[in-house]
Design a protein around this motif. Structure first.
Motif, short mmCIF file in Angstrom:
data_model
loop_
_atom_site.label_atom_id
_atom_site.label_comp_id
_atom_site.label_asym_id
_atom_site.label_seq_id
_atom_site.Cartn_x
_atom_site.Cartn_y
_atom_site.Cartn_z
N UNK A 336 31.68 36.73 34.92
CA UNK A 336 32.55 35.65 34.49
C UNK A 336 32.46 34.51 35.50
N UNK A 337 32.40 33.27 35.00
CA UNK A 337 32.44 32.09 35.86
C UNK A 337 33.54 31.17 35.33
N UNK A 338 34.51 30.84 36.20
CA UNK A 338 35.64 30.00 35.81
C UNK A 338 35.72 28.82 36.77
N UNK A 339 35.73 27.60 36.22
CA UNK A 339 35.78 26.41 37.06
C UNK A 339 37.17 26.02 37.50
N UNK A 340 38.20 26.50 36.80
CA UNK A 340 39.58 26.17 37.14
C UNK A 340 40.33 27.38 37.68
N UNK A 341 41.59 27.52 37.29
CA UNK A 341 42.42 28.61 37.76
C UNK A 341 42.27 29.83 36.85
N UNK A 342 42.47 31.00 37.44
CA UNK A 342 42.45 32.26 36.69
C UNK A 342 43.79 32.95 36.84
N UNK A 343 44.44 33.24 35.70
CA UNK A 343 45.72 33.94 35.72
C UNK A 343 45.65 35.09 34.72
N UNK A 344 46.04 36.29 35.18
CA UNK A 344 46.04 37.44 34.30
C UNK A 344 45.17 38.56 34.82
N UNK A 345 44.16 38.93 34.04
CA UNK A 345 43.24 40.00 34.43
C UNK A 345 41.81 39.55 34.14
N UNK A 346 40.92 39.83 35.08
CA UNK A 346 39.52 39.43 34.96
C UNK A 346 38.64 40.61 35.37
N UNK A 347 37.78 41.03 34.45
CA UNK A 347 36.95 42.21 34.70
C UNK A 347 35.50 41.88 34.34
N UNK A 361 44.70 40.25 38.56
CA UNK A 361 43.98 41.45 38.96
C UNK A 361 42.51 41.18 38.65
N UNK A 362 41.66 41.32 39.66
CA UNK A 362 40.25 40.97 39.54
C UNK A 362 39.41 42.17 39.93
N UNK A 363 38.50 42.58 39.04
CA UNK A 363 37.67 43.75 39.32
C UNK A 363 36.24 43.47 38.91
N UNK A 364 35.29 43.84 39.78
CA UNK A 364 33.86 43.64 39.50
C UNK A 364 33.06 44.79 40.08
#
Length: 615
Positions: A336-347, A361-364
């Protein structure tokens, strides 16, 4: 009453005339006589004579052009028209004369088809309003239908649109360094257009000439001798405006086409929202070439997608690329690539990259990269990197990095680095580093610049902390050398010792922990309890001989870099060695000291310790 009326009217007319005259700078008669002078010097002379200002862009005025002119009965406008070519115009604004390129007033030409069509085309050419040159790679788009295209090398474009119920439609043209242009068209009819765009002025290239810039010399200035030669003026290079950053990431450069990147730069001010989008790959989906300008509530990317952002859920088989903010959930098989803010869950199966702040919560599977602040729980199979502050937990198989403040916990198999301050805990298999420690470090090697916390490890280095080189003796060993590092709350001890008696040899090495507790305000007298654990070599490595000692030392400072200490000690000796070796000490307890037995392998006694510290 009448005798005051006429003078009053005369005064009004007089002041009105003065005001009009003051405003009509271009129609003043200004005599000018110059011979082979630079253009910028000529403008200074005019500014000084007329007591007004010139303003122009240095990119359109050749200041080193050579001018010769002799006129006594011409207005300022006529003088300027004689100096400059026909491609310039002069605008009066207050006490300023603005010099700029005269725009080319191209009229929009429409060749309209008679027959109505369900799908009609709009084509045409786009030109620079000032130079008349074709503008390539300009974005031409219809906002409602999300249809878009780019002009080619000749400035030509062709866009197909679906007919709707509305009687009018609007095309918008956007190009970096140009003002946006909107054109109203008639729907349901194919048509051809000719459109001009006005370039934005670069304020950094603006030159202001004031009346004070020209000072009359006491003697006449001889004309400037210049050899005739061709002059090449380079076009100004304007600074590239920073648009969405995702296009410049490694994945953005690899997966996004050149046209998509150009479109993103041109349309940096236009974004819209839609409830849903689906795509196979970037640019091939429900929003077509405009996908990078749309924020969606639900986004489904079979292989991968490129959108403006997500306000809901985004799922990508391989990857998701979002130019702006993402909330509340994002899942990808690869990254995942996000140019702005990340809120929530990212996997992600491999990597998550966020170029702004994260509250999630960020998991890779491999790693996470966050350019802004991080607040939450971050798990990486190999590495986690936050280029700002961390508030929460970082856990990685190899290493964690926080460029600024850490408020929370870092756990890594190899190393943790907090480049500024740590308020929390760092736990690593090998190395922990923090510039300012206000928490706990547990690792093989712990390093900090300053510490108001605790470092527990084999080697603890506090650069501005507690450092002592100690030489001591006690009832069992003649010479004991120890290096003590850490802070006064807790310092570690690396030590080695020897009993040099040829018939009672002992070699030992070990580790310990200590604490310095001041007994007076000047801290010249301190109480230092220390716990030591040493392995004793008594002729063979086949046996385990462990000596544990508690030292209760009174330490007295004799100077800035030297102190002496002494105190009682309690020893507990554990050994499975049953026989002695020639020339080596045996058994463990020293002679002359009453000992007590805890078990058949554990013996204890009371003794003493004394020595000297340096540094």
């Amino acid at each position: 009453m009448k005798k005051f009326l006429l003078p009053g009217l005369l005064l009004i007319v007089l002041f009105s005339t003065v005001d009009v005259t003051a405003q009509n700078l271009l129609y003043r008669n200004i005599p000018l006589e110059v011979n082979r002078q630079r253009l910028d010097k000529v403008l200074e002379i005019l500014s000084n004579k007329g007591n007004f200002y010139f303003s122009y862009s240095s990119s359109i005025v050749k200041k080193d052009s050579i001018i010769s002119i002799n006129t006594n009965n011409k207005t300022l406008k006529e003088v300027l028209e004689q100096i400059f070519s026909s491609g310039y115009e002069f605008i009066e604004s207050g006490n300023y004369i603005i010099i700029r390129k005269a725009p080319i007033r191209l009229t929009m030409v429409t060749n309209r088809a008679v027959q109505e069509e369900r799908v009609y085309s709009v084509s045409g050419f786009v030109y620079d309003e000032q130079t008349g040159h074709a503008i390539r790679e300009a974005s031409v788009y219809e906002k409602r239908l999300l249809a878009a295209t780019l002009t080619n090398q000749e400035g030509f474009f062709k866009l197909k649109l679906k007919s709707g119920r509305k009687s009018t439609a609007e095309l918008t043209l956007s190009k970096e360094f140009y003002a946006d242009t909107s054109v109203v068209i008639e729907p349901r009819h194919s048509q051809q257009l000719t459109i001009t765009m006005l370039p934005l002025e670069n304020e950094a290239e603006r030159t202001i000439i004031t009346p004070e810039d020209y000072e009359v010399a006491e003697a006449a200035v001889p004309p400037l001798e210049v050899k005739e030669k061709d002059t090449i003026v380079a076009a100004p290079v304007a600074a590239i405006t920073d648009s969405a950053q995702v296009e410049r990431t490694g994945m953005g450069r690899f997966l996004l086409s050149a046209k998509q990147k150009i479109q993103s730069i041109n349309l940096k001010k236009f974004f819209t929202t839609r409830p849903f989008q689906a795509s196979l790959v970037p640019g091939l989906g429900s929003h077509g070439k405009m996908s990078g300008q749309v924020v969606n509530n639900f986004s489904l990317n079979v292989l991968g997608g490129y959108t403006a952002g997500t306000n809901g859920i985004e799922i990508g088989g391989w990857f998701n690329i979002d130019k702006k903010d993402v909330k509340y959930a994002q899942f990808a098989g690869w990254f995942n690539v996000v140019g702005g803010q990340m809120k929530g869950i990212q996997v992600a199966g491999i990597n998550n990259t966020v170029l702004d702040t994260v509250k999630a919560m960020q998991a890779a599977g491999v790693g996470n990269f966050v350019k802004g602040r991080f607040n939450g729980f971050q798990v990486g199979g190999v590495y986690n990197h936050v280029a700002d502050s961390v508030k929460g937990v970082q856990a990685a198989g190899v290493a964690n990095f926080a460029r600024k403040k850490l408020s929370g916990v870092q756990i890594a198999g190899v190393a943790n680095i907090s480049n500024k301050e740590t308020r929390g805990a760092q736990i690593a298999g090998v190395l922990n580093y923090s510039k300012r420690l206000k928490g706990l470090q547990i690792g093989l090697i712990n390093i900090a610049d300053t510490s108001d916390g605790y470092s527990i490890g084999l080697i603890n280095v506090i650069l501005k902390g507690y450092h002592k080189l100690s030489f001591s003796t006690h009832e069992l060993m003649d010479v004991n050398v120890a290096f003590k590092t850490g802070n006064s709350k807790l310092y570690s001890i690396l030590e080695a010792a020897i009993q040099s008696n040829s018939d009672e040899k002992i070699y030992s090495f070990g580790y310990g922990l200590g604490r310095e507790m001041p007994l007076n305000k000047k801290k010249s007298v301190t109480f230092n309890p220390e716990l030591h654990s040493q392995y004793l070599y008594l002729g063979s490595w086949d046996y385990t001989n462990i000596l544990n000692r508690l030292h209760l030392n009174l330490n007295i400072k004799l100077g800035k870099f030297i102190s002496i200490f002494a105190g009682p000690a309690v020893s507990v000796y554990m050994s499975d060695q049953k026989t002695g070796f020639k020339g080596y000490h045996f058994p463990g307890p020293p002679g002359g000291y009453k000992h007590f037995t805890i078990s058949d392998k554990v013996t204890g006694w009371f003794g003493w310790n004394a020595g000297i510290n340096f540094f």
